[in-house]
Design an enzyme around this catalytic site. Structure first.
Site, PDB file in Angstrom:
ATOM      1  N   GLU A 143      27.388  40.336  36.995  1.00 19.12           N
ATOM      2  CA  GLU A 143      28.448  41.077  36.250  1.00 19.12           C
ATOM      3  C   GLU A 143      28.637  42.303  37.160  1.00 19.12           C
ATOM      4  O   GLU A 143      27.532  42.794  38.229  1.00 19.12           O
ATOM      5  CB  GLU A 143      27.741  41.803  35.292  1.00 19.12           C
ATOM      6  CG  GLU A 143      27.250  40.744  34.130  1.00 19.12           C
ATOM      7  CD  GLU A 143      27.118  41.434  32.606  1.00 19.12           C
ATOM      8  OE1 GLU A 143      26.998  42.604  32.317  1.00 19.12           O
ATOM      9  OE2 GLU A 143      26.957  40.697  31.745  1.00 19.12           O
ATOM     10  N   GLY A 203      22.991  45.410  26.339  1.00 25.28           N
ATOM     11  CA  GLY A 203      23.517  46.848  26.355  1.00 25.28           C
ATOM     12  C   GLY A 203      22.455  47.900  25.801  1.00 25.28           C
ATOM     13  O   GLY A 203      23.111  49.144  25.375  1.00 25.28           O
ATOM     14  N   LYS A 206      15.511  44.589  36.597  1.00 25.08           N
ATOM     15  CA  LYS A 206      16.709  45.225  37.186  1.00 25.08           C
ATOM     16  C   LYS A 206      16.423  45.874  38.469  1.00 25.08           C
ATOM     17  O   LYS A 206      17.342  45.929  39.323  1.00 25.08           O
ATOM     18  CB  LYS A 206      17.472  46.255  36.186  1.00 25.08           C
ATOM     19  CG  LYS A 206      17.552  45.631  34.619  1.00 25.08           C
ATOM     20  CD  LYS A 206      18.293  44.411  34.655  1.00 25.08           C
ATOM     21  CE  LYS A 206      18.525  43.890  33.224  1.00 25.08           C
ATOM     22  NZ  LYS A 206      19.141  42.476  33.355  1.00 25.08           N
ATOM     23  N   GLU A 222      21.344  54.642  37.687  1.00 22.14           N
ATOM     24  CA  GLU A 222      22.284  54.419  38.625  1.00 22.14           C
ATOM     25  C   GLU A 222      23.504  55.435  38.516  1.00 22.14           C
ATOM     26  O   GLU A 222      23.581  56.106  37.258  1.00 22.14           O
ATOM     27  CB  GLU A 222      23.012  53.043  38.189  1.00 22.14           C
ATOM     28  CG  GLU A 222      22.059  51.915  38.744  1.00 22.14           C
ATOM     29  CD  GLU A 222      22.695  50.487  38.552  1.00 22.14           C
ATOM     30  OE1 GLU A 222      22.566  49.492  38.893  1.00 22.14           O
ATOM     31  OE2 GLU A 222      23.490  50.364  37.334  1.00 22.14           O
ATOM     32  N   VAL A 225      27.623  34.861  25.596  1.00 20.84           N
ATOM     33  CA  VAL A 225      28.319  34.722  24.340  1.00 20.84           C
ATOM     34  C   VAL A 225      29.818  34.200  24.547  1.00 20.84           C
ATOM     35  O   VAL A 225      30.450  33.501  23.866  1.00 20.84           O
ATOM     36  CB  VAL A 225      28.281  36.099  23.502  1.00 20.84           C
ATOM     37  CG1 VAL A 225      29.363  35.817  22.174  1.00 20.84           C
ATOM     38  CG2 VAL A 225      26.846  36.644  23.171  1.00 20.84           C
ATOM     39  N   ARG A 248      21.424  33.068  31.923  1.00 19.73           N
ATOM     40  CA  ARG A 248      21.575  32.265  30.818  1.00 19.73           C
ATOM     41  C   ARG A 248      23.079  32.227  30.403  1.00 19.73           C
ATOM     42  O   ARG A 248      23.876  32.757  30.835  1.00 19.73           O
ATOM     43  CB  ARG A 248      20.942  33.197  29.460  1.00 19.73           C
ATOM     44  CG  ARG A 248      21.427  34.676  29.307  1.00 19.73           C
ATOM     45  CD  ARG A 248      21.108  35.273  28.127  1.00 19.73           C
ATOM     46  NE  ARG A 248      21.754  36.709  27.935  1.00 19.73           N
ATOM     47  CZ  ARG A 248      22.552  37.276  27.479  1.00 19.73           C
ATOM     48  NH1 ARG A 248      23.566  36.235  27.267  1.00 19.73           N
ATOM     49  NH2 ARG A 248      22.986  38.417  27.853  1.00 19.73           N
TER      50      ARG A 248
END
Length: 452
Positions: free
Chosen positions: A275, A165, A116, A200, A295, A292
């Protein structure tokens, strides 16, 4: 096209990928743990292979076991679904060093997006806006405190290799920082094998909006619009929709263009989702790239008419994207609800057991993705996702109304489910008016149904 594809995931996504293989005339091999023997995906597949015991680390998350399964079954490609190895540079690299094809981005893209901190640098290089935060791994709580003072509390401490998450802790002031730093570091080390942590700025009153991308090996990339995934609990999504409602055309265009620029910067191939957080003024902050299938991909499929699962396999086999950006013509609106084996009335306690009776909804514009059948054992070893119900309508109101009706038709005895919580969201005035955000679920769960 591939001769045989090893599907290395479980549950509804394994069923989805078996069907995609069948659409393409490709044999499927479902790799499963002992806990998932005899489930729907294994019964639908052309062949199966047992990876190991229920423990993910010894089955779905074991690169050596997956490679052995490919060799034993004669598979020439492996699809990791969205599970343990979906973002694994190690598996992708192993495939690149053999004659196997990894269905997804290459190992370099996976490594970049999985880090990240490095991803934040790539976002800056692509001129994609990010939240104020640290540009390095935090050395200790004092380093974290200095960065937090610079960006301003509250902040989120995050695992650099995190995902799904996990490995995220909100910190409101300095007094919470030492404990939070130790907690996130420990989670990062245990869950991801990487103890690095960054931070962040935490912002409230924002929406979670993501851009679906797909690229081919010939340099073509398209976006498939955006999804709103703002109904979440504990960083886990519950309801998603496409397109994202209540966005200005300027904001919508900025999000899509940012996603395309980032895809070009990182050298994306196959699929990824970028995102963002979007505030009420339309200001956008990019938070991560998930290289990827997601869901929630069915809402994009229902809205665009584009089969992402089939396209992933086709692209990996060498096919070019079948359309240009200007040829994409989505219509109407789609909304998805995730049904999980959890009890909202009992603190969202996970539920396990055998499905004694199952009734699935149907009707115009309704799609159900599930791995359940009467008699299926819902194991305590894995994510509690049971089914996804997706509804399409000519507009958002119709889609939401159809989904609400479909949830009322769903019946599943033998385990507890979260259907009541999903119904409460769909009945909430702020959701129906598209005035919801990431902070609204506690209000809805408390029974305050009067909107914002």
């Amino acid at each position: 096209m591939f001769r045989r594809v090893l599907v290395c995931d479980r549950g509804e996504i394994a069923v989805r990928l078996v069907r995609a293989c069948r659409t393409l005339g490709t044999h499927s091999v479902v790799a499963h743990s002992t806990a998932d023997a005899g489930t729907r995906a294994t019964l639908l597949a052309d062949d199966t292979f047992c990876l190991g015991p229920p423990d993910r680390a010894l089955s779905y998350g074991s690169v050596p076991n997956v490679l052995y399964a490919c060799a034993h079954s004669g598979a020439d490609a492996v699809h990791p679904g969205y599970g343990s190895l979906a973002e694994s540079p190690e598996l992708a690299r192993a495939c690149e060093q053999t004659e196997l094809t990894f269905i997804g981005p290459n190992s370099e893209v996976l490594a970049l997006c999985g880090d990240k901190i490095a991803a934040r640098t790539a976002m800056a290089n692509a001129d994609v806006p990010t939240l104020p935060g640290s540009d390095h791994a935090l050395r200790d709580p004092d380093d974290a405190a200095a960065e937090a003072e610079r960006v301003g509390y509250p902040v989120l401490l995050k695992a650099a290799a995190g995902g799904g998450g996990r490995g995220i802790r909100k910190v409101d002031d300095r007094s919470q920082l030492d404990e939070a730093f130790d907690e996130v570091t420990a989670t990062a080390c245990t869950a991801f094998g990487d103890e690095r942590v960054y931070l962040e700025k935490h912002v409230s009153g924002v929406r979670h909006v993501e851009i679906q991308l797909i690229s081919d090996r010939y340099g073509h990339t398209v976006h498939l619009g955006e999804r709103d995934c703002s109904i979440q609990r504990g960083n886990r999504k519950l309801i998603e929709e496409a397109p994202a409602p209540a966005l200005s055309e300027r904001t919508r265009s900025a999000l899509r263009n940012s996603g395309l620029r980032l895809a070009e910067t990182v050298g994306l191939r196959n699929v990824a989702t970028v995102e963002f957080l979007v505030d009420r003024n339309g200001t956008c902050y990019c938070t991560e790239v998930n290289p990827r299938i997601q869901v929630e991909h069915p809402v994009t499929e229902m809205w665009t008419g584009y089969d992402l699962a089939v396209s992933m396999i086709s692209e990996a086999a060498g096919s070019a994207l079948p359309f240009a950006q200007h040829e994409l013509s989505p219509s109407g609106h789609a909304v998805e609800a995730r049904i999980t084996a959890e009890s909202p009335e009992d603190g969202w306690r996970a539920s396990a057991g055998h499905i004694e009776e199952l009734r699935l909804p149907s009707g115009p514009g309704v799609r159900v993705d599930t791995w359940l059948e009467t008699g299926t054992r819902v194991s305590p070893h894995y994510d509690p996702l049971l089914a996804k119900i997706i509804a399409w309508g000519t507009d958002r109101l119709m889609a939401v109304s159809r989904l609400r009706t479909a949830l009322g038709e769903f019946s599943c005895s033998g385990v507890q489910t979260n259907v009541s919580a999903l119904e409460a969201v769909l009945d909430d005035s702020s959701f129906r008016e598209a005035a919801h955000d990431l902070d609204c679920l506690p209000r809805i769960e408390s029974g305050d149904n009067n909107g914002l």
